[in-house]
Design an enzyme around this catalytic site. Structure first.
Site, short mmCIF file in Angstrom:
data_model
loop_
_atom_site.label_atom_id
_atom_site.label_comp_id
_atom_site.label_asym_id
_atom_site.label_seq_id
_atom_site.Cartn_x
_atom_site.Cartn_y
_atom_site.Cartn_z
N GLY A 1 -9.48 10.37 -7.51
CA GLY A 1 -8.71 9.94 -6.17
C GLY A 1 -9.29 11.26 -5.12
O GLY A 1 -9.41 11.07 -4.13
N GLU B 1 -3.42 5.73 -4.77
CA GLU B 1 -2.24 5.53 -5.63
C GLU B 1 -2.77 6.13 -7.18
O GLU B 1 -3.49 5.47 -7.91
CB GLU B 1 -1.93 4.16 -5.95
CG GLU B 1 -0.51 3.91 -6.50
CD GLU B 1 -0.57 3.54 -7.87
OE1 GLU B 1 -0.34 4.26 -8.74
OE2 GLU B 1 -1.04 2.38 -8.46
N GLY C 1 -6.14 5.23 -9.50
CA GLY C 1 -6.61 5.71 -10.76
C GLY C 1 -6.18 7.46 -10.89
O GLY C 1 -5.32 7.46 -10.56
N SER C 2 -7.01 7.85 -11.49
CA SER C 2 -6.86 9.23 -11.83
C SER C 2 -6.77 10.16 -10.70
O SER C 2 -7.32 9.91 -9.70
CB SER C 2 -7.80 9.86 -12.95
OG SER C 2 -8.99 10.10 -12.26
N CYS D 1 0.51 3.87 -14.78
CA CYS D 1 0.86 5.03 -13.90
C CYS D 1 2.30 5.30 -13.78
O CYS D 1 2.69 6.53 -13.52
CB CYS D 1 0.20 4.80 -12.69
SG CYS D 1 0.55 3.39 -11.75
#
Ligand code: UN1
Length: 511
Positions: free
Chosen positions: A247, A264, A242-243, A298
């Protein structure tokens, strides 16, 4: 409305369970939220979210399941994944339709996402017979030195709305063959996809006598649910996609308890287009990478670094392609660009474009579309922004279709521009010059986890390790040897002799 019975839904009129521990679906005891289709903003279901106490129950059940699952031979764990793949193959189209409804993807991309699940199953089934450890030459006589890879424990997976099925599947199918039960917190924007996945997994589990259903659970909720997973001492690994702010929060919490996190996070992916590039191919690759999934991968291409000699003509040709893009209801034939996920996302896109304008950007497209698209959805013209590489906005990932175009003169300059951002997920170069291509792949080239030549930045195959460097978080998921993150490496030294020689030649109590 879709006939979702095949995916385990009786009626979407009733609130959906926010907690599904093994076979048992339960109403969450938390807040009730609406699930909204980005296609037209309509409410398609409601869901009772999980509370932290319910998350703890799911983790407890996963810990219990682990006690048995870790002893099941890995190829038998692979058999479960093979049966899951059968379910996914049978339900590919309906699951893709649900992805379109809930995430707004065009059917081609939704089908591709389900195919990623099938592909990672096939990969994981093979892997279940290849969890190899090394044998190592011991320095001592009559000693054997070897490595084993053993199950790690229950894994918490936190995933984003943009790949509501595939990213969990990369983690879960590998985790399952590695012997790890999975507790999944999907995005609260795409909970129905998660419930459908759980249903298909439980159907596969029911065909086997020896699989504890609690090897897969789902807990749907907001930040408190994610944080409960991140702080739980019974989860040795948290895999979060995610963002970057998400993270950072997860990794900080996991680090407090010295757990492992596999991150990730955001990409701000760049492509260099060199003078020798095949522009026909480059333009198709740029379009798919920059506007596919409406700029919400992403791996989306966000920065194009083009040689001065071809920049004008490339931008002109790209603008022509952008003008002809069919944008609208993803279910309509021929549409290639669907909606943004929600209005907050639309506002962030407009704010980024305004900032780019203030920083000297020349903007093409980017405006909101209101005619000829379903009302209530957020549809936009993808934007091309010609801008200086020094503009601050190019450092940021805005999760929307904005492509910044910058110019360069020498390859060294292009690579410096390319690497001069905090993120490091995916990258590409278009060139027919093999020296340039190899230089981009070399230690002095791209600093990303994914580095491509003559293809775009998005659409990676599952066979390779997926992830990136710097603020992208350093994790690797999916193919290659990413499985090692889901296992515990054990070094064994076995003495089959009659003496007790010590390593490093140390003598102790041996007269
Ligand atoms: C993501 O956007 O989080 O490489 C994953 C790709 C896909 C996965 C994207 N295979 O674009």
């Amino acid at each position: 409305m879709l006939d979702l019975q095949a995916l385990g839904f009786n009626s979407l009129q009733q609130p959906q369970p926010g907690v599904w521990i093994g076979k048992s679906a339960e109403m969450g005891l938390g807040e009730k939220i609406e699930v909204v289709s980005p296609i037209d903003g309509s409410a398609i279901a409601s869901i009772q979210l999980a509370t932290p106490a319910q998350v703890n129950q799911a983790v407890e059940a996963a810990s219990q399941a682990f006690r048995h699952w870790r002893t099941v031979p890995a190829p038998q764990r692979g058999e479960l994944v093979r049966r899951i793949a059968e379910q996914v193959r049978q339900h590919k189209i309906i699951l893709a339709e649900l992805i379109t409804l809930e995430a707004g993807k065009i059917p081609q991309e939704a089908l591709g996402e389900v195919q990623e699940w099938i592909d990672i199953c096939d990969f994981a089934v093979g892997l279940s017979r290849q969890l190899y450890g090394l044998t190592i030459a011991s320095e001592r006589p009559d000693h054997r030195l070897m490595e084993q890879w053993l199950p790690l424990g229950p894994v918490g997976a936190i995933t984003a709305f943009n790949f509501p099925v595939a990213v969990w599947a990369w983690n879960a199918m590998i985790g399952l063959v590695c012997g790890d039960p999975m507790v999944w917190k999907p995005s609260e924007k795409t909970p129905l996809c998660a419930l459908a996945c759980q249903h298909l997994v439980q159907r596969a589990i029911a065909t086997l006598p020896d699989v504890p259903p609690e090897v897969c659970s789902v807990v749907i909720g907001k930040v408190d649910v994610g944080q409960t997973l991140a702080s739980h001492p019974s989860l040795p690994l948290i895999s979060a996609t995610g963002s970057i702010p998400m993270g950072r929060a997860v990794a900080t919490t996991v680090a407090q308890r010295l757990g492992r996190s596999l991150l990730e996070l955001g990409g701000n992916n760049g492509m260099i287009v060199a003078p020798s590039a095949n522009l026909e191919l480059a333009i198709r690759a740029i379009a798919f990478a920059a506007v596919g999934t409406c700029g919400q991968r992403c791996t989306t291409l966000r920065r194009l670094i083009v040689h001065n000699s071809i920049a004008d003509s490339l931008v002109e040709r790209l603008q022509k392609v952008y003008r002809s893009l069919p944008i609208g209801d993803p279910n309509q034939d021929g549409v290639l660009v669907g909606p943004l996920i929600d209005s907050a996302s639309g506002e962030k896109m407009q704010a980024a474009l305004e900032t780019a304008r203030q920083q000297g950007g020349k903007i093409f497209g980017g405006d909101r579309i209101t005619e000829g698209v379903p009302k209530g959805g957020v549809y936009v013209h993808p934007a091309i922004v010609e801008i200086s590489p020094d503009a601050a906005i190019v450092q940021e990932e805005t999760f929307a279709p904005i492509l910044y175009v910058m110019r360069y003169e020498t390859l060294e300059e292009a690579i410096a521009i390319h690497n001069n951002v905090p993120q490091g997920l995916s990258s590409a170069i278009f060139t027919e010059n093999f020296r340039e291509a190899e230089y981009f792949l070399s230690p002095a080239g791209s600093d990303c986890g994914i580095v491509n030549v003559n293809i775009g930045t998005s659409g990676a195959e599952i066979g390779g390790a997926f992830g990136g460097e710097k603020e992208t978080g350093g994790g690797r998921e999916s193919g290659s040897d990413s499985w090692k993150a889901y296992m515990r490496r054990v070094t064994n030294t076995i003495n089959y002799g009659t003496a007790l020689p010590l390593a490093q030649g140390i003598r102790f109590l041996d007269n």
